[in-house]
Scaffold this motif. Sequence first.
Motif, PDB file in Angstrom:
ATOM      1  N   LYS A   5       7.173  -1.789  10.086  1.00 43.08           N
ATOM      2  CA  LYS A   5       6.759  -0.852  11.151  1.00 43.08           C
ATOM      3  C   LYS A   5       6.406  -1.600  12.437  1.00 43.08           C
ATOM      4  CE  LYS A   5       5.133   2.498   7.710  1.00 43.08           C
ATOM      5  NZ  LYS A   5       4.320   3.640   7.387  1.00 43.08           N
ATOM      6  N   LYS A  62      15.854   9.619  -3.759  1.00 45.41           N
ATOM      7  CA  LYS A  62      16.272   9.217  -2.405  1.00 45.41           C
ATOM      8  C   LYS A  62      17.245   8.029  -2.479  1.00 45.41           C
ATOM      9  CE  LYS A  62      12.954   9.254   0.888  1.00 45.41           C
ATOM     10  NZ  LYS A  62      11.804   8.669   1.644  1.00 45.41           N
ATOM     11  N   GLU A 111      10.290  -1.437  -7.213  1.00 43.97           N
ATOM     12  CA  GLU A 111       9.261  -0.908  -6.303  1.00 43.97           C
ATOM     13  C   GLU A 111       8.037  -0.582  -7.137  1.00 43.97           C
ATOM     14  OE1 GLU A 111      10.148   2.348  -3.576  1.00 43.97           O
ATOM     15  OE2 GLU A 111       8.002   2.691  -3.255  1.00 43.97           O
ATOM     16  N   ALA A 164       0.840  -1.198   0.000  1.00 45.93           N
ATOM     17  CA  ALA A 164       0.000   0.000   0.000  1.00 45.93           C
ATOM     18  C   ALA A 164       0.884   1.261   0.000  1.00 45.93           C
ATOM     19  CB  ALA A 164      -0.887  -0.008   1.250  1.00 45.93           C
ATOM     20  N   PRO A 165       0.338   2.395  -0.434  1.00 45.24           N
ATOM     21  CA  PRO A 165       1.110   3.649  -0.354  1.00 45.24           C
ATOM     22  C   PRO A 165       1.553   3.898   1.085  1.00 45.24           C
ATOM     23  CG  PRO A 165      -0.931   3.999  -1.578  1.00 45.24           C
ATOM     24  CD  PRO A 165      -1.001   2.605  -0.993  1.00 45.24           C
ATOM     25  N   GLY A 166       2.823   4.171   1.268  1.00 47.52           N
ATOM     26  CA  GLY A 166       3.322   4.501   2.601  1.00 47.52           C
ATOM     27  C   GLY A 166       3.601   3.307   3.498  1.00 47.52           C
ATOM     28  N   SER A 167       3.473   2.081   2.982  1.00 44.66           N
ATOM     29  CA  SER A 167       3.714   0.900   3.827  1.00 44.66           C
ATOM     30  C   SER A 167       5.206   0.759   4.168  1.00 44.66           C
ATOM     31  CB  SER A 167       3.213  -0.364   3.127  1.00 44.66           C
ATOM     32  OG  SER A 167       3.791  -0.476   1.840  1.00 44.66           O
ATOM     33  N   GLY A 168       6.048   1.454   3.393  1.00 48.19           N
ATOM     34  CA  GLY A 168       7.481   1.426   3.704  1.00 48.19           C
ATOM     35  C   GLY A 168       8.313   0.712   2.649  1.00 48.19           C
ATOM     36  N   LYS A 169       7.817   0.631   1.428  1.00 47.78           N
ATOM     37  CA  LYS A 169       8.561  -0.070   0.364  1.00 47.78           C
ATOM     38  C   LYS A 169       9.948   0.555   0.176  1.00 47.78           C
ATOM     39  CE  LYS A 169       5.153   0.786  -2.504  1.00 47.78           C
ATOM     40  NZ  LYS A 169       4.249   1.386  -1.497  1.00 47.78           N
ATOM     41  N   THR A 170       9.981   1.882  -0.015  1.00 48.39           N
ATOM     42  CA  THR A 170      11.268   2.543  -0.239  1.00 48.39           C
ATOM     43  C   THR A 170      12.163   2.405   0.995  1.00 48.39           C
ATOM     44  OG1 THR A 170      10.100   4.146  -1.613  1.00 48.39           O
ATOM     45  CG2 THR A 170      12.346   4.711  -1.011  1.00 48.39           C
ATOM     46  N   SER A 171      11.589   2.542   2.176  1.00 50.78           N
ATOM     47  CA  SER A 171      12.392   2.454   3.407  1.00 50.78           C
ATOM     48  C   SER A 171      12.976   1.057   3.587  1.00 50.78           C
ATOM     49  CB  SER A 171      11.531   2.802   4.632  1.00 50.78           C
ATOM     50  OG  SER A 171      10.880   4.028   4.438  1.00 50.78           O
ATOM     51  N   GLY A 204       2.369   2.155  -5.343  1.00 53.18           N
ATOM     52  CA  GLY A 204       1.722   1.884  -4.054  1.00 53.18           C
ATOM     53  C   GLY A 204       0.260   1.495  -4.237  1.00 53.18           C
ATOM     54  N   ASP A 236       8.004  -1.375  15.035  1.00 58.57           N
ATOM     55  CA  ASP A 236       8.246  -0.439  16.154  1.00 58.57           C
ATOM     56  C   ASP A 236       6.939   0.227  16.599  1.00 58.57           C
ATOM     57  OD1 ASP A 236       8.844   0.720  13.414  1.00 58.57           O
ATOM     58  OD2 ASP A 236       8.595   2.577  14.539  1.00 58.57           O
ATOM     59  N   SER A 268      11.477  -3.548  11.248  1.00 50.93           N
ATOM     60  CA  SER A 268      11.214  -2.118  11.366  1.00 50.93           C
ATOM     61  C   SER A 268      12.252  -1.399  10.523  1.00 50.93           C
ATOM     62  CB  SER A 268      11.320  -1.641  12.820  1.00 50.93           C
ATOM     63  OG  SER A 268      11.417  -0.217  12.816  1.00 50.93           O
ATOM     64  N   ALA A 269      11.784  -0.753   9.467  1.00 52.90           N
ATOM     65  CA  ALA A 269      12.722   0.015   8.630  1.00 52.90           C
ATOM     66  C   ALA A 269      13.186   1.259   9.373  1.00 52.90           C
ATOM     67  CB  ALA A 269      12.061   0.388   7.303  1.00 52.90           C
TER      68      ALA A 269
END
Length: 216
Positions: free
Chosen positions: A163, A74, A115, A37-44, A118, A165, A194-195
């Motif tokens: 995530k 990034k 990637e 999903a958008p913001g799930s942390g793929k890039t991180s 999202g 954390d 946890s990224a």
Amino acid sequence: MKINVLKPVLVSNQERAKENRKFFDRYNSLVLNIIGAPGSGKTSVIENIVKKLKSSYRILVIEGDIKGSLDSEKLMKTGIDTIQINTITECHLDAFMISQALPKINKPYDLIMVENVGNLVCPAEFDIGEDFKVAILSTPEGDDKPVKYPLLFHRARVVIINKTDLLPYVDFKIKNARKNILAKNPRTMIFEVSARNGKGFDKLINFLKKELAKKK
Ligand SMILES: Nc1nc2c(ncn2[C@@H]2O[C@H](COP(=O)(O)OP(=O)(O)OP(=O)(O)O)[C@@H](O)[C@H]2O)c(=O)[nH]1
Ligand SMILES: [Mg+2]
């Protein structure tokens, strides 16, 4: 009158995916199709993997976004190569879009991480020539997502729960998530990370190193 357009599109996508796979096989690259999903942390998550593997492996990231190049900018800062694909109106990457990026790949890479846009739905439908799909599920999304978006969790060989954390603050139970993921595919490999603080990445990196070794 019924017009079935979905099937021919997917069939020709499948043919193109086979061609992409042949291209990737020339250099024995391990190719991951990373979906979440958008913001799930793929890039991180990708950034964490890059940090741990870039000294030993040649890495390329193909970034799929509807518009812009924020994530590839990034990732370029980590010193790896990136290719940006803008899908404009499409909510996923397909094999044709990936095939257009292939002429830009002019050196061998051990690991190619794609990637995807999202989205938990459309990207799961398309084979892009990857070795396997990696689903990212982050804890604020809820542990029921594998039930509500079954195709991705049925097709992903690996699920990364990101995530972790935030577990004390969100309504997400790891036990429920694991049960829901395994109900869709009992063979799925599940990693909890946890990224943000790097916890859990060692197991994931060991798994990836084994997959990279199988390719050689
Ligand atoms: N607390 C916490 N935040 C995280 C973690 N991973 C990512 N984030 C944050 O979540 C937000 C989205 O992360 P991204 O890596 O950009 O997510 P993405 O899936 O690539 O997003 P899109 O490309 O827009 O779909 C950012 O603010 C990250 O800093 C994590 O493990 N813990
Ligand atoms: Mg991203």
